[in-house]
Design a protein around this motif. Structure first.
Motif, short mmCIF file in Angstrom:
data_model
loop_
_atom_site.label_atom_id
_atom_site.label_comp_id
_atom_site.label_asym_id
_atom_site.label_seq_id
_atom_site.Cartn_x
_atom_site.Cartn_y
_atom_site.Cartn_z
N ILE A 1 2.27 6.00 -12.45
CA ILE A 1 2.32 5.96 -13.93
C ILE A 1 2.12 4.54 -14.45
O ILE A 1 1.22 4.23 -15.27
CB ILE A 1 3.25 6.69 -14.61
CG1 ILE A 1 3.40 8.27 -14.30
CG2 ILE A 1 3.26 6.61 -16.16
CD1 ILE A 1 4.59 8.99 -14.43
N GLN A 2 2.95 3.75 -14.09
CA GLN A 2 3.04 2.34 -14.52
C GLN A 2 2.53 1.29 -13.12
O GLN A 2 3.42 0.93 -12.42
CB GLN A 2 4.13 2.03 -14.92
CG GLN A 2 4.21 0.58 -15.40
CD GLN A 2 5.79 0.38 -16.26
OE1 GLN A 2 6.31 1.03 -16.36
NE2 GLN A 2 5.93 -0.82 -16.60
N ARG A 3 1.23 1.59 -12.94
CA ARG A 3 0.78 0.63 -11.52
C ARG A 3 1.04 -0.82 -11.48
O ARG A 3 0.74 -1.44 -12.46
CB ARG A 3 -0.92 0.98 -11.43
CG ARG A 3 -0.94 2.27 -10.58
CD ARG A 3 -2.69 2.25 -10.37
NE ARG A 3 -3.01 2.24 -8.84
CZ ARG A 3 -2.59 2.97 -8.12
NH1 ARG A 3 -1.65 3.79 -8.34
NH2 ARG A 3 -2.90 2.91 -6.95
N PRO A 4 1.67 -1.28 -10.57
CA PRO A 4 2.12 -2.48 -10.33
C PRO A 4 0.75 -3.43 -10.16
O PRO A 4 -0.24 -2.78 -9.59
CB PRO A 4 3.10 -2.64 -9.07
CG PRO A 4 2.90 -1.54 -8.35
CD PRO A 4 2.19 -0.35 -9.33
N THR A 5 0.83 -4.77 -10.15
CA THR A 5 -0.30 -5.78 -9.85
C THR A 5 -0.36 -6.13 -8.38
O THR A 5 -0.93 -6.77 -7.94
CB THR A 5 -0.48 -6.73 -10.71
OG1 THR A 5 0.76 -7.49 -10.72
CG2 THR A 5 -0.65 -6.47 -12.33
N PRO B 1 3.78 -16.52 -4.82
CA PRO B 1 4.40 -15.22 -4.97
C PRO B 1 5.31 -14.89 -3.62
O PRO B 1 4.87 -15.12 -2.93
CB PRO B 1 3.12 -14.24 -5.23
CG PRO B 1 1.92 -14.77 -4.66
CD PRO B 1 2.27 -16.38 -4.68
N LEU B 2 6.26 -14.05 -4.01
CA LEU B 2 7.05 -13.55 -2.69
C LEU B 2 6.75 -12.30 -2.29
O LEU B 2 6.61 -11.24 -3.22
CB LEU B 2 8.54 -13.79 -3.31
CG LEU B 2 9.13 -15.23 -3.71
CD1 LEU B 2 10.32 -14.92 -4.27
CD2 LEU B 2 9.02 -16.05 -2.54
N ALA C 1 3.84 -11.89 -11.25
CA ALA C 1 3.34 -13.12 -10.77
C ALA C 1 4.38 -13.75 -9.71
O ALA C 1 3.78 -14.37 -8.79
CB ALA C 1 2.85 -14.26 -11.77
N ARG C 2 5.37 -13.32 -9.89
CA ARG C 2 6.24 -13.87 -8.80
C ARG C 2 6.45 -12.98 -7.48
O ARG C 2 6.91 -13.35 -6.41
CB ARG C 2 7.79 -13.66 -9.37
CG ARG C 2 8.01 -14.40 -10.64
CD ARG C 2 9.46 -14.03 -11.04
NE ARG C 2 9.76 -14.90 -12.06
CZ ARG C 2 10.22 -14.31 -13.41
NH1 ARG C 2 10.39 -13.37 -13.60
NH2 ARG C 2 10.37 -15.49 -14.08
N ILE C 3 5.75 -11.95 -7.47
CA ILE C 3 5.55 -10.88 -6.36
C ILE C 3 4.31 -10.63 -5.55
O ILE C 3 3.21 -10.45 -6.43
CB ILE C 3 6.08 -9.56 -6.75
CG1 ILE C 3 7.57 -9.90 -7.56
CG2 ILE C 3 6.06 -8.70 -5.75
CD1 ILE C 3 8.04 -8.69 -8.23
N SER C 4 3.87 -10.90 -4.44
CA SER C 4 2.68 -10.58 -3.74
C SER C 4 2.88 -8.93 -2.93
O SER C 4 1.84 -8.20 -3.05
CB SER C 4 2.50 -11.34 -2.45
OG SER C 4 3.57 -11.33 -1.62
N ALA C 5 4.20 -8.68 -2.75
CA ALA C 5 4.24 -7.33 -2.20
C ALA C 5 5.78 -6.95 -2.27
O ALA C 5 6.51 -7.63 -2.25
CB ALA C 5 3.73 -7.24 -0.75
N VAL C 6 5.86 -5.43 -2.23
CA VAL C 6 7.29 -5.02 -2.30
C VAL C 6 7.32 -3.73 -1.43
O VAL C 6 6.55 -3.05 -1.56
CB VAL C 6 7.63 -4.68 -3.76
CG1 VAL C 6 8.77 -3.79 -3.61
CG2 VAL C 6 7.78 -5.56 -4.80
#
Length: 135
Positions: free
Chosen positions: A101-105, A50-51, A77-82
């Motif tokens: 509202i739409q919690r990220p993983t 993940p990036l 799954a491509r992302i670790s943090a934004v």
């Protein structure tokens, strides 16, 4: 650093420290083909890991289809943090509300400027998958 790739709504590239940066055009609306192009680019650069993602805020938002795809397990799954940044208080507030509202993983934080956002991402281990948050 890789060369910027046109997404149709902005550009994206990999920084030398392994952070994936997205620079949205200020008036662009993110559509499904744009986020799919970004996902394919991420896959080509991430070597199965993940990036950390650095992104400016866009006030024009994204289509429902793009938001739905962005929330899928495949894309997440491509992302670790934004780290998102922008000097518009309303834009930062809208992101916080939407993410509540739409919690990220993955961990998502909003900053007022790019330097703070990049510093926070740089403090994370490259593969560190944070707790879902929208602080």
């Amino acid at each position: 650093m890789t060369a910027p790739v046109e997404l149709g709504c902005g550009k994206a590239w990999m920084l030398a420290d392994g952070i994936f940066e997205v620079a949205y055009d200020p008036t662009a609306r993110v559509e499904l083909p744009h986020i799919q192009t970004m996902g394919a680019l991420m896959d080509s650069l991430r070597e199965g890991k993940p990036l950390r993602v650095l992104s400016n805020l866009t006030l024009t938002g994204a289509t429902a289809e793009a938001r739905e795809y962005g929330a899928t397990a495949e894309h997440s799954a491509r992302i670790s943090a934004v780290a998102m940044y922008g000097d518009n208080v309303v834009g930062r507030l809208v992101v916080r509300i939407f993410m509540a509202i739409q919690r990220p993983t993955f961990t998502l934080r909003v900053f007022s400027n790019r330097a703070e956002a990049r510093a926070w991402l740089g403090s994370l281990a490259p593969e560190q998958k944070g707790q879902p948050t929208a602080d």
